[in-house]
Design a protein around this motif. Structure first.
Motif, mmCIF file in Angstrom:
data_model
loop_
_atom_site.group_PDB
_atom_site.id
_atom_site.type_symbol
_atom_site.label_atom_id
_atom_site.label_comp_id
_atom_site.label_asym_id
_atom_site.label_seq_id
_atom_site.Cartn_x
_atom_site.Cartn_y
_atom_site.Cartn_z
ATOM 1 N N MET A 137 0.938 -1.041 -0.013
ATOM 2 C CA MET A 137 0.005 0.417 -0.692
ATOM 3 C C MET A 137 0.902 1.288 0.110
ATOM 4 O O MET A 137 1.968 1.211 0.583
ATOM 5 C CB MET A 137 -0.370 -0.222 1.039
ATOM 6 N N LYS A 138 0.104 2.269 -0.398
ATOM 7 C CA LYS A 138 1.554 3.574 -0.451
ATOM 8 C C LYS A 138 0.889 4.492 0.800
ATOM 9 O O LYS A 138 -0.475 4.687 1.136
ATOM 10 C CB LYS A 138 0.424 4.413 -1.785
ATOM 11 N N HIS A 139 1.942 5.056 0.727
ATOM 12 C CA HIS A 139 2.293 5.704 2.322
ATOM 13 C C HIS A 139 2.801 7.069 2.508
ATOM 14 O O HIS A 139 3.550 7.224 1.414
ATOM 15 C CB HIS A 139 3.056 5.019 3.873
ATOM 16 N N THR A 140 1.863 7.908 2.794
ATOM 17 C CA THR A 140 2.453 9.326 2.816
ATOM 18 C C THR A 140 3.301 9.524 4.096
ATOM 19 O O THR A 140 1.627 10.009 5.445
ATOM 20 C CB THR A 140 1.497 10.099 2.800
ATOM 21 N N TYR A 197 13.778 -0.794 0.820
ATOM 22 C CA TYR A 197 12.894 -0.390 0.490
ATOM 23 C C TYR A 197 12.660 1.336 -0.443
ATOM 24 O O TYR A 197 13.365 2.467 -0.144
ATOM 25 C CB TYR A 197 11.768 0.591 1.311
ATOM 26 N N ASP A 203 9.065 6.702 -3.403
ATOM 27 C CA ASP A 203 8.588 7.044 -4.530
ATOM 28 C C ASP A 203 8.818 8.869 -4.645
ATOM 29 O O ASP A 203 8.996 8.762 -6.143
ATOM 30 C CB ASP A 203 7.350 7.029 -5.084
ATOM 31 N N THR A 255 6.082 6.109 0.004
ATOM 32 C CA THR A 255 6.831 4.906 0.010
ATOM 33 C C THR A 255 5.027 3.667 -0.737
ATOM 34 O O THR A 255 4.659 4.477 0.047
ATOM 35 C CB THR A 255 7.734 4.407 1.133
ATOM 36 N N HIS A 256 6.184 3.187 -0.851
ATOM 37 C CA HIS A 256 5.099 1.561 -0.970
ATOM 38 C C HIS A 256 5.377 0.522 -0.248
ATOM 39 O O HIS A 256 7.283 0.173 -0.252
ATOM 40 C CB HIS A 256 4.407 1.271 -2.329
ATOM 41 N N ASP A 303 2.827 -2.888 4.673
ATOM 42 C CA ASP A 303 2.324 -2.157 5.877
ATOM 43 C C ASP A 303 3.394 -2.685 7.644
ATOM 44 O O ASP A 303 3.340 -1.674 7.594
ATOM 45 C CB ASP A 303 0.305 -2.599 6.470
ATOM 46 N N THR A 330 -1.741 8.582 6.231
ATOM 47 C CA THR A 330 -2.455 8.180 5.353
ATOM 48 C C THR A 330 -3.687 7.170 5.388
ATOM 49 O O THR A 330 -5.016 7.910 5.009
ATOM 50 C CB THR A 330 -1.643 6.237 4.835
#
Lengths: 158, 158
Positions: A1-4, A28, A31, A50-51, A54, A77
């Motif tokens: 999953m994408k995380h901000t 890791y 992005d 990043t993705h 989790d 996120t």
């Protein structure tokens, strides 16, 4: 999953290398990453996208929190937030193509920041979806250069 | 002197840590850094703003060029270029103060991206001078949060 992930850090040299090293040390990829000063110039804020798994990202966040120059780590996120990115795009726009490119620019409320007989340079801000949409539309015209800031984010509400 | 350096890199993990490490290894601070994908997702572009002795920065640029994942290094400082930055600012704006904050927002063509009874969140793009000017004007209203992307830059002309 994408995380901000938003990371508040002391503005000391080496902190960016240490933060980036935490991600690469675990294999890791980042992005996108932005880092700039806050109102207090001794404190900077990084926004990292990043993705991946989790659980691993949670571990990275915990380790970030343990770094000496890190003041606070927020994973946005799960929170209600606004995301924006800025992009500069230089696209080929000769003769009759210029009108087509300008039409796309107007639809997306992009600003022209430079123009010459062969190219137009546009400035666009928006969320990921909007940015990707204009890039896709401009691709057939030949994008000569594309510079994006990467995403920044801010929580909604007080 | 301030330098704006544009670095094209292979989008591999660890490259950001290595680039940041080159600066911190010489005791040089990075004022701001943005990294995001180009049109080709396997290639990213970093825009780095730093300041200091011109000769040392020239050495850092040479060493950057030698890193395996670095494709090209351009010091835009000497070239004709456009610089832009994106900033999100959450500022206190209750009751009669909201009109004042909106007036400043309009002067700078800032967009409102979030509003609630106590705060307004603005999105502003521009060069360093414009960004600093609106921050100074908003400071007396109490800036609750400020997130900036750091500068990106693109050459003028074809």
């Amino acid at each position: 999953m994408k995380h901000t992930i938003s990371v508040l850090v002391e503005n000391r040299f080496g902190v960016l290398a240490r933060v980036a090293g935490l991600f690469s040390g675990r294999g890791y990829n980042i992005d996108s990453l932005c880092v700039g000063e806050t109102v207090d110039p001794s404190i900077s804020r990084m926004t990292i996208v990043t993705h991946g798994d989790d659980r691993v990202i949670e571990q990275i966040e915990k380790q970030l929190n343990r770094l000496i120059d890190v003041i606070r780590v927020n994973d946005l996120t799960q929170e209600d937030h606004v995301e924006r990115e800025l992009v500069l795009i230089k696209v080929k726009a000769e003769n009759e193509k210029r009108r087509d490119v300008m039409e796309i620019a107007n639809i997306f409320r992009a600003k022209v920041v430079d123009v010459n007989p062969k190219t137009l340079t546009l400035e666009i801000t928006g969320d990921e979806e909007k940015i990707n949409a204009i890039i896709e539309l401009l691709k057939p015209y030949n994008i000569k250069e594309l510079v994006r800031t990467g995403k920044i984010a801010i929580t909604r509400g007080e």
